[in-house]
Design a protein around this motif. Sequence first.
Motif, PDB file in Angstrom:
ATOM      1  N   UNK A  75       0.844  -1.186   0.000  1.00 23.53           N
ATOM      2  CA  UNK A  75       0.000   0.000   0.000  1.00 23.53           C
ATOM      3  C   UNK A  75       0.880   1.236   0.000  1.00 23.53           C
ATOM      4  N   UNK A  76       0.451   2.232  -0.743  1.00 19.81           N
ATOM      5  CA  UNK A  76       1.159   3.494  -0.830  1.00 19.81           C
ATOM      6  C   UNK A  76       0.132   4.596  -0.630  1.00 19.81           C
ATOM      7  N   UNK A  77       0.478   5.613   0.127  1.00 23.52           N
ATOM      8  CA  UNK A  77      -0.435   6.713   0.428  1.00 23.52           C
ATOM      9  C   UNK A  77       0.020   7.983  -0.273  1.00 23.52           C
ATOM     10  N   UNK A  78      -0.924   8.742  -0.818  1.00 18.99           N
ATOM     11  CA  UNK A  78      -0.680  10.076  -1.365  1.00 18.99           C
ATOM     12  C   UNK A  78      -1.613  11.026  -0.631  1.00 18.99           C
ATOM     13  N   UNK A  79      -1.111  12.203  -0.285  1.00 11.58           N
ATOM     14  CA  UNK A  79      -1.875  13.156   0.508  1.00 11.58           C
ATOM     15  C   UNK A  79      -1.905  14.510  -0.179  1.00 11.58           C
ATOM     16  N   UNK A  80      -3.089  14.953  -0.506  1.00 16.23           N
ATOM     17  CA  UNK A  80      -3.329  16.251  -1.142  1.00 16.23           C
ATOM     18  C   UNK A  80      -3.756  17.220  -0.043  1.00 16.23           C
ATOM     19  N   UNK A  81      -2.830  18.099   0.387  1.00 13.34           N
ATOM     20  CA  UNK A  81      -3.130  19.071   1.437  1.00 13.34           C
ATOM     21  C   UNK A  81      -3.437  20.403   0.765  1.00 13.34           C
ATOM     22  N   UNK A  82      -4.587  20.955   1.099  1.00 10.47           N
ATOM     23  CA  UNK A  82      -5.007  22.248   0.553  1.00 10.47           C
ATOM     24  C   UNK A  82      -5.045  23.275   1.674  1.00 10.47           C
ATOM     25  N   UNK A  83      -4.562  24.493   1.367  1.00  8.19           N
ATOM     26  CA  UNK A  83      -4.625  25.561   2.367  1.00  8.19           C
ATOM     27  C   UNK A  83      -5.872  26.412   2.167  1.00  8.19           C
ATOM     28  N   UNK A  84      -5.957  27.519   2.888  1.00  5.28           N
ATOM     29  CA  UNK A  84      -7.142  28.388   2.847  1.00  5.28           C
ATOM     30  C   UNK A  84      -7.396  28.951   1.445  1.00  5.28           C
ATOM     31  N   UNK A  85      -6.341  29.140   0.655  1.00  8.58           N
ATOM     32  CA  UNK A  85      -6.466  29.677  -0.712  1.00  8.58           C
ATOM     33  C   UNK A  85      -6.640  28.567  -1.745  1.00  8.58           C
ATOM     34  N   UNK A  86      -6.882  27.345  -1.295  1.00 11.38           N
ATOM     35  CA  UNK A  86      -6.983  26.166  -2.154  1.00 11.38           C
ATOM     36  C   UNK A  86      -5.715  25.917  -2.961  1.00 11.38           C
ATOM     37  N   UNK A  87      -4.578  26.261  -2.355  1.00  5.15           N
ATOM     38  CA  UNK A  87      -3.293  25.914  -2.940  1.00  5.15           C
ATOM     39  C   UNK A  87      -2.919  24.522  -2.441  1.00  5.15           C
ATOM     40  N   UNK A  88      -2.211  23.801  -3.271  1.00  7.83           N
ATOM     41  CA  UNK A  88      -1.806  22.429  -2.997  1.00  7.83           C
ATOM     42  C   UNK A  88      -0.370  22.407  -2.496  1.00  7.83           C
ATOM     43  N   UNK A  89      -0.114  21.635  -1.449  1.00  5.17           N
ATOM     44  CA  UNK A  89       1.250  21.476  -0.956  1.00  5.17           C
ATOM     45  C   UNK A  89       1.947  20.414  -1.803  1.00  5.17           C
ATOM     46  N   UNK A  90       3.033  20.816  -2.453  1.00  2.00           N
ATOM     47  CA  UNK A  90       3.818  19.885  -3.270  1.00  2.00           C
ATOM     48  C   UNK A  90       5.217  19.786  -2.709  1.00  2.00           C
ATOM     49  N   UNK A  91       5.798  18.598  -2.852  1.00  2.38           N
ATOM     50  CA  UNK A  91       7.196  18.379  -2.489  1.00  2.38           C
ATOM     51  C   UNK A  91       7.953  17.961  -3.744  1.00  2.38           C
ATOM     52  N   UNK A  92       9.233  18.275  -3.764  1.00  2.95           N
ATOM     53  CA  UNK A  92      10.076  17.855  -4.886  1.00  2.95           C
ATOM     54  C   UNK A  92      10.849  16.619  -4.440  1.00  2.95           C
ATOM     55  N   UNK A  93      10.595  15.531  -5.121  1.00  5.34           N
ATOM     56  CA  UNK A  93      11.236  14.254  -4.809  1.00  5.34           C
ATOM     57  C   UNK A  93      11.850  13.721  -6.101  1.00  5.34           C
ATOM     58  N   UNK A  94      13.163  13.560  -6.098  1.00  5.84           N
ATOM     59  CA  UNK A  94      13.893  13.067  -7.278  1.00  5.84           C
ATOM     60  C   UNK A  94      13.556  13.909  -8.516  1.00  5.84           C
ATOM     61  N   UNK A  95      13.590  15.233  -8.341  1.00  4.72           N
ATOM     62  CA  UNK A  95      13.354  16.214  -9.405  1.00  4.72           C
ATOM     63  C   UNK A  95      11.930  16.207  -9.943  1.00  4.72           C
ATOM     64  N   UNK A  96      10.994  15.620  -9.227  1.00  4.03           N
ATOM     65  CA  UNK A  96       9.587  15.579  -9.631  1.00  4.03           C
ATOM     66  C   UNK A  96       8.758  16.244  -8.536  1.00  4.03           C
ATOM     67  N   UNK A  97       7.887  17.177  -8.931  1.00  2.19           N
ATOM     68  CA  UNK A  97       6.981  17.814  -7.979  1.00  2.19           C
ATOM     69  C   UNK A  97       5.706  16.989  -7.886  1.00  2.19           C
TER      70      UNK A  97
END
Length: 184
Positions: free
Chosen positions: A33-55
Amino acid sequence: MSGSMRISGLITLSLLTFSCEVVAQKSMSHNRSYFKLCILNEEDELLLVEYMNIWEPIGGGYNSTLNMEDYVRTLAMTANVKTSDIRLRGLFSVYYNKSKQPIVYHYYTARYASGEIKTPGDCTGVQWVNLAEARKIMAYEEMLEIYERLLENSSVWGGTYRITKNSEKGTREFEKLVEFFQLN
């Protein structure tokens, strides 16, 4: 019933039980199992991380003694973020290359509650991105399709796809095996 018939019956029952156990062990799945988490802030912006040159949104393999909700909270905390309103939004079977065993991807959404974002230890960047910009910088076609589906309404979605990577050619292809469908 004679003693030898009872012993014979017990031996037969033991062999059947052992045989059923062997069959069950051989047929046991080693799906991960693998989990992905879409976190949205008050402005409906998405939190992204850069992992191995991929956002991409935060993710991690589920190999934990934590329950699922606590694991999702722990994923958010890798970026120093506390969340609220955690929701399961999708379950997808993903086959990689010629694998016969899929990985089950759990997609969650959550709302940012507090915390100053920090780059997780295995990543090289972190940022809040509006959804239009996220579509431009997220590299994986299937992930874009999944997130657009997850964010369009409150349903829980399912589907099955295959990802084929060719490291010699530097290609990555995405094929839907089962079209997205509502689970609720």
